[in-house]
Scaffold this motif. Structure first.
Motif, PDB file in Angstrom:
ATOM      1  N   UNK A  32       0.853  -1.184   0.000  1.00 27.35           N
ATOM      2  CA  UNK A  32       0.000   0.000   0.000  1.00 27.35           C
ATOM      3  C   UNK A  32       0.894   1.241   0.000  1.00 27.35           C
ATOM      4  N   UNK A  33       0.739   2.097   0.971  1.00 31.86           N
ATOM      5  CA  UNK A  33       1.545   3.315   1.010  1.00 31.86           C
ATOM      6  C   UNK A  33       3.006   3.009   1.304  1.00 31.86           C
ATOM      7  N   UNK A  53      -0.566   3.752  -3.117  1.00 28.94           N
ATOM      8  CA  UNK A  53      -0.460   2.756  -4.177  1.00 28.94           C
ATOM      9  C   UNK A  53      -0.936   3.293  -5.522  1.00 28.94           C
ATOM     10  N   UNK A  54      -1.783   4.316  -5.494  1.00 31.68           N
ATOM     11  CA  UNK A  54      -2.265   4.889  -6.752  1.00 31.68           C
ATOM     12  C   UNK A  54      -1.440   6.094  -7.194  1.00 31.68           C
ATOM     13  N   UNK A  55      -0.380   6.406  -6.437  1.00 27.47           N
ATOM     14  CA  UNK A  55       0.547   7.452  -6.851  1.00 27.47           C
ATOM     15  C   UNK A  55       0.318   8.815  -6.251  1.00 27.47           C
ATOM     16  N   UNK A  56      -0.705   8.983  -5.439  1.00 28.73           N
ATOM     17  CA  UNK A  56      -0.895  10.278  -4.796  1.00 28.73           C
ATOM     18  C   UNK A  56       0.178  10.488  -3.738  1.00 28.73           C
ATOM     19  N   UNK A  57       0.608  11.738  -3.582  1.00 22.64           N
ATOM     20  CA  UNK A  57       1.750  12.044  -2.724  1.00 22.64           C
ATOM     21  C   UNK A  57       1.417  13.113  -1.696  1.00 22.64           C
ATOM     22  N   UNK A  58       2.218  13.143  -0.652  1.00 24.89           N
ATOM     23  CA  UNK A  58       2.119  14.178   0.357  1.00 24.89           C
ATOM     24  C   UNK A  58       3.512  14.411   0.911  1.00 24.89           C
ATOM     25  N   UNK A  59       3.782  15.668   1.278  1.00 24.25           N
ATOM     26  CA  UNK A  59       5.113  16.056   1.719  1.00 24.25           C
ATOM     27  C   UNK A  59       5.062  16.877   2.993  1.00 24.25           C
ATOM     28  N   UNK A  60       6.123  16.787   3.769  1.00 24.71           N
ATOM     29  CA  UNK A  60       6.295  17.717   4.868  1.00 24.71           C
ATOM     30  C   UNK A  60       6.497  19.114   4.287  1.00 24.71           C
ATOM     31  N   UNK A  61       5.998  20.121   4.983  1.00 26.61           N
ATOM     32  CA  UNK A  61       6.119  21.491   4.481  1.00 26.61           C
ATOM     33  C   UNK A  61       7.573  21.880   4.238  1.00 26.61           C
ATOM     34  N   UNK A  96       9.737   3.286   4.691  1.00 30.98           N
ATOM     35  CA  UNK A  96       8.637   2.585   5.339  1.00 30.98           C
ATOM     36  C   UNK A  96       7.656   2.081   4.293  1.00 30.98           C
ATOM     37  N   UNK A  97       7.106   0.897   4.538  1.00 33.96           N
ATOM     38  CA  UNK A  97       6.102   0.377   3.629  1.00 33.96           C
ATOM     39  C   UNK A  97       5.015  -0.372   4.377  1.00 33.96           C
ATOM     40  N   UNK A  98       3.778  -0.196   3.930  1.00 32.41           N
ATOM     41  CA  UNK A  98       2.650  -0.950   4.478  1.00 32.41           C
ATOM     42  C   UNK A  98       2.390  -2.113   3.533  1.00 32.41           C
ATOM     43  N   UNK A  99       2.716  -3.303   4.005  1.00 37.02           N
ATOM     44  CA  UNK A  99       2.825  -4.462   3.137  1.00 37.02           C
ATOM     45  C   UNK A  99       1.965  -5.612   3.639  1.00 37.02           C
ATOM     46  N   UNK A 100       1.277  -6.245   2.694  1.00 36.17           N
ATOM     47  CA  UNK A 100       0.545  -7.466   2.987  1.00 36.17           C
ATOM     48  C   UNK A 100       1.360  -8.645   2.464  1.00 36.17           C
ATOM     49  N   UNK A 101       1.516  -9.652   3.299  1.00 32.85           N
ATOM     50  CA  UNK A 101       2.316 -10.815   2.920  1.00 32.85           C
ATOM     51  C   UNK A 101       1.480 -11.910   2.284  1.00 32.85           C
ATOM     52  N   UNK A 105      -4.032 -11.993   4.812  1.00 31.88           N
ATOM     53  CA  UNK A 105      -3.362 -11.516   6.016  1.00 31.88           C
ATOM     54  C   UNK A 105      -3.508 -10.026   6.201  1.00 31.88           C
ATOM     55  N   UNK A 106      -3.028  -9.537   7.348  1.00 34.34           N
ATOM     56  CA  UNK A 106      -3.124  -8.101   7.638  1.00 34.34           C
ATOM     57  C   UNK A 106      -2.058  -7.304   6.873  1.00 34.34           C
ATOM     58  N   UNK A 107      -2.240  -5.992   6.878  1.00 32.59           N
ATOM     59  CA  UNK A 107      -1.223  -5.079   6.364  1.00 32.59           C
ATOM     60  C   UNK A 107      -0.355  -4.640   7.537  1.00 32.59           C
ATOM     61  N   UNK A 108       0.913  -4.852   7.423  1.00 36.56           N
ATOM     62  CA  UNK A 108       1.841  -4.484   8.496  1.00 36.56           C
ATOM     63  C   UNK A 108       2.816  -3.427   8.009  1.00 36.56           C
ATOM     64  N   UNK A 109       3.365  -2.698   8.967  1.00 35.74           N
ATOM     65  CA  UNK A 109       4.344  -1.662   8.665  1.00 35.74           C
ATOM     66  C   UNK A 109       5.742  -2.235   8.795  1.00 35.74           C
ATOM     67  N   UNK A 110       6.551  -2.026   7.784  1.00 31.70           N
ATOM     68  CA  UNK A 110       7.931  -2.482   7.784  1.00 31.70           C
ATOM     69  C   UNK A 110       8.860  -1.288   7.576  1.00 31.70           C
ATOM     70  N   UNK A 111      10.045  -1.373   8.185  1.00 30.03           N
ATOM     71  CA  UNK A 111      11.029  -0.286   8.123  1.00 30.03           C
ATOM     72  C   UNK A 111      12.364  -0.801   7.585  1.00 30.03           C
TER      73      UNK A 111
END
Length: 121
Positions: A32-33, A53-61, A96-101, A105-111
């Motif tokens: 996902x993200x 996952x669809x390419x939309x982005x966000x940034x710190x100011x 960081x990635x939100x990944x489903x294995x 299964x659930x989506x987990x955060x990996x670093x």
């Protein structure tokens, strides 16, 4: 399991550019993200940029207009192009990635382990 490996950090003068890369590998059903965070000495980890996952982005100011996040879904990779770097950008940068294995299964955060960026004045 899942591994995220960053590369591309280093030492650069103020005003210079660097491109960070992060590749995910292992047992991956979907991602996902994905995002980049950074942590400077004595500071908390902070979000730099995120891409869905669809390419939309966000940034710190603090990085808007200077940094660009992108991803290659075929390679399970995310990138951070950093231009006009400032000494204040000095930090360890983490992927960081939100990944489903699996499909059920659930989506987990990996670093990732982090890559150091040092900007000299």
């Amino acid at each position: 399991q899942v591994q995220l490996v960053e590369s591309g950090g280093g030492l650069v003068q103020a005003g210079g550019s660097l491109r960070l890369s992060c590749a995910a590998s292992g047992t991956i059903f979907s991602i996902n993200a994905m995002g980049w965070y950074r942590q400077a000495p004595g500071n908390q980890r902070e979000l730099v940029a995120v891409i869905s996952s669809d390419g939309s982005t966000d940034y710190a100011d603090s990085v808007k207009g200077r940094f660009t996040i992108s991803r290659d879904n075929a390679k399970n990779a995310v990138y951070l192009q950093m231009n006009s770097l400032e000494p204040e950008d000095t930090a360890v940068y983490f992927c960081n990635g939100y990944i489903r294995m699996s499909g059920v299964g659930p989506t987990n955060s990996f670093w990732g382990q982090g890559t150091r960026v040092t900007v000299s004045s």
